[in-house]
Scaffold this active site. Structure first.
Site, PDB file in Angstrom:
ATOM      1  N   HIS A 466       0.823  -1.207   0.000  1.00 21.47           N
ATOM      2  CA  HIS A 466       0.000   0.000   0.000  1.00 21.47           C
ATOM      3  C   HIS A 466       0.860   1.261   0.000  1.00 21.47           C
ATOM      4  CE1 HIS A 466      -3.198   2.709   1.857  1.00 21.47           C
ATOM      5  NE2 HIS A 466      -3.825   2.168   0.835  1.00 21.47           N
ATOM      6  N   ARG A 595     -11.445  10.777   9.569  1.00 22.63           N
ATOM      7  CA  ARG A 595     -12.560  10.943   8.644  1.00 22.63           C
ATOM      8  C   ARG A 595     -13.666   9.919   8.861  1.00 22.63           C
ATOM      9  NH1 ARG A 595     -10.978   8.948   3.201  1.00 22.63           N
ATOM     10  NH2 ARG A 595     -12.063   7.050   3.836  1.00 22.63           N
TER      11      ARG A 595
END
Length: 714
Positions: A466, A595
């Site tokens: 990632h 978030r």
């Protein structure tokens, strides 16, 4: 119908365990253990992730947001819910089958699935209330009409009938259900109509039920020509057309009812990497069957008879807690096409032009002078492409190495890498084939890269790669110099205009050495690395974060200020949360900008009263990961590809890089942290009981994203 979640209205609490008093170091069940391990101190990750969509939906309900943008937010909340069921709920059902034990929150998979159904049902009801009672009427007033069957005039009806006969009916294959025609395979998230019939067909067979599947080739939103409709922006759902004219598919029989439905299936691919010789071939095989994996949700028209619903549930092997009755189109997210088809500047956010980097025509000279920070989307993504293009053509460049997790269709990044290989550069690309929902695209461009002579590596077995890294090796005089780009987001030009992310260009020798070693590790069989500047998952990042939290804790215990500010997409790693709880108990002031999912419970007396958690939901998707530690007046600031999730810190290849240049570090802190802590327009605070409440707007309103648009984009 219960009222929808409205702007300024707290979303409902998480349905986790009740928070019991934590006295004398007791668990909530009375046992004497470390109180910060009490399951009541941890929200459930899946339920927390689900609640994020209420905050997205609140944007669709906000009158201050342009109307078509409100429609876009509605569709995003619907698409997010689809993915939630495909991945999170699907994984939970798998965990339930395996009998896996509860996590830090103490909830079993079965309990979480039950609570997901209740909370998701509230969200679905709020979404359709927003569409039916708020946005659709407002759009109609603005001259953008999505017409229901009951509002078609004769001219529209006749045109749609002709359209059905000419464009839709030729590609349909209705299937009557009888012993010779068993229940068909239904593709994941496809639109279908179950039809109740009466009478006999040409062969004398009695009608009962039939299934009409809508091929993916058919548009889900159909524009009606202005000369027919009288308006420039009139549309109908394909589902309405199918339901209205479905009788033409069954001549001589009576249609007693037609009900749209959609089934959502588990989309998490499970490739046993230890048991395959070629992961690319194994993944291709898995992708073929992805659309027909285990069902996890059934959406059905609300007026559908119970007997038919039971038939569908039986065929999909689902229970009652997997069905959602829908007051409108089952594929509501498809109305996003209206946003793209209607060019009305007055109904959308004002366009902006990202700031362009001075010196981007000579990237190596620019970066050689000092580190360069890009803050997307306010800064353009073009410099990243410019560096690759210039590297491809520069005779002094010897090698290019890059990771690709998502790159998008027709990627300029991929084209530049191909050109570099054709020009004789040594190009190595680490392609993560298992990037969820981009597997097929990644297989495609991996093949193209290999055909051009690029060395393609598929990462490390058992660990998704990632990390976001680009390394260019360039000969300058008698030495080789490494130029590096590191980022918090993907090498994807599209998301760079829609997501907030941070990217760093640097020629720092230590960081260059670190990136070089990580690439060697990914492409070879290198041992664990001793990096000079960077932290890397799954080896040093988790420990490095814990060590820095513990350092702030020790400072606070010594009577000195302890301070942590961190921004990320999600937080659930138990050891990190326990370290944050201990830091709070010691007096460290902690602000987290998270978030989405957050399993940490803030504001608990004696545990987390010094921790504040806020979520920002605005025009752009918040995606940057940045960690700041006070360090007794000598602050450290890092950007990373990793959230503080178990999977990122322990089961992925991730990079975390320091911002060493003082000016760059100050800019990142001011723009990506302080600026967001001041937001009082798009910020939500996570309360002790799990509710999110909007931060009250102050006398001087401040939007972090709007301020960056004004500052950087002019």
């Amino acid at each position: 119908m219960s009222p929808p979640v409205a702007p300024g209205t707290p979303s409902a609490p998480h349905t986790g365990p009740d928070l019991a008093p934590l006295d004398a170091g007791l668990y909530s069940d009375g046992t004497r253990q470390d109180p910060i391990r009490d399951p009541a101190l941890y929200f459930n990750r899946e339920l927390s992730q689900l609640d994020f969509n209420f905050r997205v939906l609140a944007q669709a309900q906000d009158d201050k947001v342009p109307l078509l943008e409100r429609l876009r937010y509605l569709c995003i909340s619907c698409t997010n819910l689809d993915e939630f069921f495909e991945i999170r709920a699907g994984t939970l059902r798998h965990a339930q089958d395996l009998g896996l034990v509860p996590g830090a929150d103490g909830l079993s998979p079965a309990t979480v699935l039950s609570r997901i159904h209740d909370r998701a049902a509230e969200l679905v009801e709020a979404q359709y209330h927003c569409w039916n009672d708020v946005l659709r009427p407002r759009l109609n007033e603005a001259g953008v009409r999505v017409l229901g069957r009951d509002s078609w005039n004769p001219a529209q009806t006749e045109w749609l009938r002709t359209y059905f006969r000419d464009e839709i009916m030729p590609v349909l294959s209705p299937l009557g259900l009888d012993p010779a025609h068993p229940f068909p395979k239904i593709l994941n998230k496809s639109l279908n109509i179950v039809v109740v019939l009466h009478g006999r067909d040409a062969f004398g067979r009695s009608g009962n039920l039939a299934i009409v599947r809508a091929p993916r080739s058919l548009p889900r939103i159909i524009p009606i020509p202005e000369e027919i409709s009288g308006g420039p922006h009139d549309f109908v759902f394909l589902s309405a057309v199918l339901s209205t004219f479905v009788d033409e598919l069954f001549p001589g029989m009576e249609v007693k009812g037609a009900y749209q439905f959609r089934v959502t299936r588990n989309s998490e691919l499970l490739v046993d990497e230890e048991e395959v010789d070629n992961i690319a071939l194994a993944l291709r095989d898995e992708l073929v069957g992805r659309g027909y994996l285990r069902a996890v949700r059934l959406e059905i028209a609300e007026q559908c008879p119970d007997a038919i619903v039971r038939t569908l549930l039986e065929n999909f092997d689902l229970g009652e807690n997997a069905v959602y009755r829908i007051n409108g189109p089952v594929n509501l997210n498809r109305v996003i096409q209206v946003y793209d088809l209607v060019q009305r500047a007055d109904l959308k956010f004002p366009p902006f032009q990202p700031r362009q980097l001075k010196g981007s025509d000579a990237m190596f000279e620019t970066v050689a002078k000092g580190d360069v920070l890009l803050h997307h989307p306010f800064d353009g993504f073009a410099p990243v492409v410019d560096m690759l293009r210039q590297a491809a053509e520069d005779p002094h460049v010897l090698a290019i190495k890059q990771t690709l997790y998502r790159s998008g269709k027709d990627s300029q990044i991929v084209e530049a890498l191909i050109q570099a290989a054709r020009n004789g550069k040594d190009v190595t690309v680490v392609v993560e084939l298992r990037a969820r929902f981009d597997e097929e695209a990644n297989l495609g461009f991996a093949d193209r890269l290999q055909e051009a002579g690029v060395q393609v590596v598929y990462g490390v077995v058992g660990y998704k790669t990632h990390a976001k890294m680009l390394l260019v090796v360039r000969r300058e005089g008698s030495r080789l110099r490494r130029y590096v780009h590191l980022g918090t987001g993907n090498y994807h030009a599209g998301t760079a205009r829609a997501y907030t992310d941070l990217g760093l260009f640097t020629a720092d020798p230590d960081i260059g050495d670190d990136v070089h070693l990580i690439f060697q590790q990914l492409s070879g069989l290198a041992p664990q690395l001793g990096l000079k500047r960077m932290l890397q998952a799954p080896f040093t990042l988790h420990a490095g974060v814990l060590q820095r939290i513990d350092r702030e804790t020790a400072l606070a215990r010594d009577g000195r200020p302890g301070r942590i500010v961190a921004k990320m997409n999600a937080l659930n790693e138990p050891r990190v949360i326990r370290a944050l709880y201990r830091a709070s108990q010691a007096g460290v002031e902690i602000d987290l900008i998270v978030r989405g999912a957050c399993t940490l419970r803030p504001g608990v007396a004696g545990i987390s009263e010094n921790i504040r958690v806020r979520s920002i939901v605005g025009r752009f998707l918040e995606h940057s990961r940045i960690y700041w530690f006070g360090n007794d007046g000598r602050p450290e600031i890092f950007c990373a590809s990793a959230d503080w999730l178990e999977r990122n810190l322990l089961r992925r290849v991730e990079t975390c890089f320091p911002l060493l240049d003082p000016d760059v570090a100050e800019r990142a802190h001011d723009e990506a942290l302080s600026n967001y802590l001041d937001d009082n327009l798009n910020a939500w605070m996570l309360k002790e009981d799990g509710r999110y409440e909007r931060v009250p707007e102050e006398s001087v309103p401040h939007s972090a994203q709007a301020s960056l648009l004004a500052k950087l984009c002019g």
